[in-house]
Every structure is written in C-alpha cells, then in structure tokens.
Motif scaffolding. Sequence first.
Motif, PDB file in Angstrom:
ATOM      1  N   ILE B  20       0.831  -1.380  -0.023  1.00  0.00           N
ATOM      2  CA  ILE B  20       0.225   0.064   0.122  1.00  0.00           C
ATOM      3  C   ILE B  20       0.819   1.274   0.157  1.00  0.00           C
ATOM      4  O   ILE B  20       0.708   2.257  -0.835  1.00  0.00           O
ATOM      5  CB  ILE B  20      -0.979   0.077   1.336  1.00  0.00           C
ATOM      6  N   PHE B  21       1.805   1.254   0.910  1.00  0.00           N
ATOM      7  CA  PHE B  21       2.786   2.315   0.927  1.00  0.00           C
ATOM      8  C   PHE B  21       3.462   2.664  -0.305  1.00  0.00           C
ATOM      9  O   PHE B  21       3.482   3.730  -0.712  1.00  0.00           O
ATOM     10  CB  PHE B  21       4.003   2.476   2.027  1.00  0.00           C
ATOM     11  N   TYR B  24       0.888   3.757  -3.107  1.00  0.00           N
ATOM     12  CA  TYR B  24       0.378   5.189  -2.707  1.00  0.00           C
ATOM     13  C   TYR B  24       1.352   6.442  -2.906  1.00  0.00           C
ATOM     14  O   TYR B  24       1.030   7.568  -3.268  1.00  0.00           O
ATOM     15  CB  TYR B  24      -0.235   5.350  -1.173  1.00  0.00           C
ATOM     16  N   THR B  25       2.664   5.796  -2.563  1.00  0.00           N
ATOM     17  CA  THR B  25       3.882   7.090  -2.784  1.00  0.00           C
ATOM     18  C   THR B  25       3.921   7.226  -4.290  1.00  0.00           C
ATOM     19  O   THR B  25       3.944   8.400  -4.548  1.00  0.00           O
ATOM     20  CB  THR B  25       4.948   6.312  -2.048  1.00  0.00           C
ATOM     21  N   VAL B  28       0.819   9.499  -5.345  1.00  0.00           N
ATOM     22  CA  VAL B  28       1.102  10.867  -5.092  1.00  0.00           C
ATOM     23  C   VAL B  28       2.044  11.606  -5.430  1.00  0.00           C
ATOM     24  O   VAL B  28       1.971  12.756  -5.630  1.00  0.00           O
ATOM     25  CB  VAL B  28       0.586  10.941  -3.227  1.00  0.00           C
ATOM     26  N   ILE B  29       3.233  10.984  -5.081  1.00  0.00           N
ATOM     27  CA  ILE B  29       4.650  12.058  -4.981  1.00  0.00           C
ATOM     28  C   ILE B  29       5.301  11.657  -6.379  1.00  0.00           C
ATOM     29  O   ILE B  29       5.578  12.986  -6.900  1.00  0.00           O
ATOM     30  CB  ILE B  29       5.387  11.185  -3.819  1.00  0.00           C
ATOM     31  N   PRO B  32       3.452  13.180 -10.504  1.00  0.00           N
ATOM     32  CA  PRO B  32       2.987  14.363 -11.292  1.00  0.00           C
ATOM     33  C   PRO B  32       4.412  14.650 -11.995  1.00  0.00           C
ATOM     34  O   PRO B  32       4.456  15.591 -12.997  1.00  0.00           O
ATOM     35  CB  PRO B  32       2.989  15.146  -9.882  1.00  0.00           C
ATOM     36  N   ALA B  50      -6.927   9.632  -5.033  1.00  0.00           N
ATOM     37  CA  ALA B  50      -6.061   9.611  -4.075  1.00  0.00           C
ATOM     38  C   ALA B  50      -6.386  10.000  -2.444  1.00  0.00           C
ATOM     39  O   ALA B  50      -5.957   9.726  -1.517  1.00  0.00           O
ATOM     40  CB  ALA B  50      -4.741  10.124  -4.630  1.00  0.00           C
TER      41      ALA B  50
END
Lengths: 92, 84
Positions: B20-21, B24-25, B28-29, B32, B50
Amino acid sequence: MTKLAQWLWALALLGSAWAALTVGALGLELPSPCREVLWPLPAYLLVAAGCYALGTVGYRVATFHDCEDAALELQNHIQEARADLRRRGLRF
Amino acid sequence: MATGTDQVVGLGLLAVSLIIFTYYTVWVILLPFIDSEHIIHKYFLPRAYAVAIPLAVGLLLLLFVGLFITYVMLKNRRVTKKAQ
C-alpha cells in the motif's frame, strides 16, 4: 506546555502553512507538479503513518520471541494452584 | 522466534503495508513528475481518488467502531436489566 498543546501547536502551524501554500495566499508561483504533490499531502501523511503502524505491528508479531519452556512451566503452575485451591474448598 | 501462524500473519501484515505504501507513494509523489504521455499512468486512477479513497475508508472504519460500541453498550444494558 502539555504534550497535547505541543502537538496541537505543531499541527496548527503545519496546517496553516499547507493551507496558505495550497490556496496560493502567499503569492508564490509554484510549478505545476509541486502544486499537484502539495494538495493531497495531509492525506498522504496519514496513509503513510497508518502503513508504518501496520507494518511495525506485523514485524513485531512475526519476530516476537516465544518462550515455550516458560509457557509450559506456567501452565503447570496454574494446574497445581487450581488443584491446591480445590482441595482447600474453593469451587470453580 | 514466533512460530507458525504468528509469523505468517505478521509477515502478511508487513507485506500489505509495504505494498500500500509503495503504490500510494508512486501515485501521490512520483506521478506528477512523470510525463503525462508515459504508459505508467495507465495503472493509476485519476488523482482525485488519492484523497477520496482513504477518506471513504476512514469514514467506514469510524462507522464500524461506532457500531461496535453501540452493540456492546446495548448488550450491557440488556444484561443489567436482566440482573435487576
């Protein structure tokens, strides 16, 4: 200052900094990718903290040192105590 | 060392949290900063999800905690009524 007050202070400071940057109140022209990373940041930090907590719990469960001898000894002690108390008249 | 099911459950939790980490990283990070033409964007939902998905999961968790507390309190009240 209490711990709660310290935490609330830190949250308020960081929260207002994030809000100011996201809304653009400081008049800074951040590049587009930076703005895209910035606005979900609180949600990201919460999810990351949750993952860290879950992972730590899982790791500690997996590496916990079982003491099987001590467990057996404890069970024996419990049996002895129950027998002794039953002999003295305590009804379970 | 922990034995049998303990180890499996523990390592399973650790693996789930890492998956999951990482996902998700990246979502989100890292996304972009990746060119919007790159094929990796195919594997990720639109960005609004998100925040929406963790929010929905959090609310569901709160709902379950509330329901559990209600259930326990109702059960206690019925027990005390019976005892009277």
